[in-house]
Design an enzyme around this catalytic site. Structure first.
Site, short mmCIF file in Angstrom:
data_model
loop_
_atom_site.label_atom_id
_atom_site.label_comp_id
_atom_site.label_asym_id
_atom_site.label_seq_id
_atom_site.Cartn_x
_atom_site.Cartn_y
_atom_site.Cartn_z
N GLU A 156 21.41 28.96 8.43
CA GLU A 156 22.25 30.13 8.15
C GLU A 156 22.87 30.64 9.44
OE1 GLU A 156 21.50 34.67 6.40
OE2 GLU A 156 20.13 33.04 5.88
N GLU B 161 26.77 40.37 10.24
CA GLU B 161 26.26 41.42 9.36
C GLU B 161 26.57 42.80 9.93
OE1 GLU B 161 22.31 39.63 7.32
OE2 GLU B 161 22.18 39.93 9.50
#
EC number: 3.2.1.73
Length: 242
Positions: free
Chosen positions: A133, A137
């Site tokens: 991943e 964010e």
């Protein structure tokens, strides 16, 4: 050529061709370069998460209705509440997986304590692969900062919080990461902000965007206060294969 040498040559050649075919097939299975201005929803290209929850720290249920296109030519992810203390959230992901290259998004995150707006790549055990991943964010408690992170075969703890010098929730800005075999470089409005070079992910993943509220992670996100509806806005997404 002696018989034994000829047999060995054929075996080696066959093995090389088999490995080449596997590599070529794996490469062909990953998506190519694209640009989506979100003038409409392409259901052959994207998928909306619907009817389930990730559980753990995710305190909401993904709903397809929480992913919508607006008249302004943007995709909007919503965090809503259908009933007291029940929450629905939005997640959009690509149909195909993508490998090394430049990933870009022009977006505005939602602003409120206890929530996350994101742009990232992901693959994991439910896909039959290691958990790899790469994240961009925004923690809604302070949208003057952005958090970069990545996981390689489930190993994370690579968080890097960067002070933006502006409030990302107030206007569109461009965020990007350039994923290569030996590095990941994150950018804000074309300016390099962070570089990682250790244990870089290797597995192609889906391009994903989501908005969700957390539970049990107040030290990270702050406590969600139930405010809704909240929206994260996405103007466009671009991937350049390298």
């Amino acid at each position: 050529m002696p018989y034994l040498k000829r047999v060995l040559l054929l075996l080696v050649t066959g093995l090389f061709m088999s490995l080449f075919a596997v590599t070529a097939t794996a490469s062909a299975q990953t998506g190519g370069s694209f640009f989506d201005p979100f003038n409409g929803y392409n259901s052959g290209f994207w998928q909306k998460a619907d009817g389930y929850s990730n559980g753990n720290m995710f305190n909401c249920t993904w709903r397809a209705n929480n992913v919508s296109m607006t008249s302004l030519g943007e995709m909007r992810l919503a965090l809503t509440s259908p009933a007291y203390n029940k929450f629905d959230c939005g997640e959009n992901r690509s149909v195909q997986t993508y490998g090394y290259g430049l990933y870009e998004v022009r977006m505005k995150p939602a602003k409120n304590t206890g929530i996350v707006s994101s742009f990232f790549t992901y693959t994991g055990p439910t896909d039959g692969t290691p958990w790899d991943e790469i994240d961009i964010e925004f923690l809604g408690k302070d949208t003057t900062k952005v958090q970069f992170n990545y996981y390689t075969n489930g190993a994370g703890n690579h968080e890097k919080i960067v002070d933006l010098g502006f409030d990302a929730a107030n206007a569109y800005h461009t965020y990007a990461f350039d994923w290569q075999p030996n590095s990941i470089k994150w950018y804000v409005d074309g300016q390099l902000k962070h570089t990682a070079t250790n244990q870089i992910p290797t597995t192609p993943g889906k391009i994903m965007m989501n908005l969700w509220n957390g539970t049990g992670v107040d030290e990270w996100l702050g406590s969600y206060n139930g405010v809704n509806p909240l929206y994260a806005h996405y103007d466009w997404v671009r991937y350049t294969k390298k």
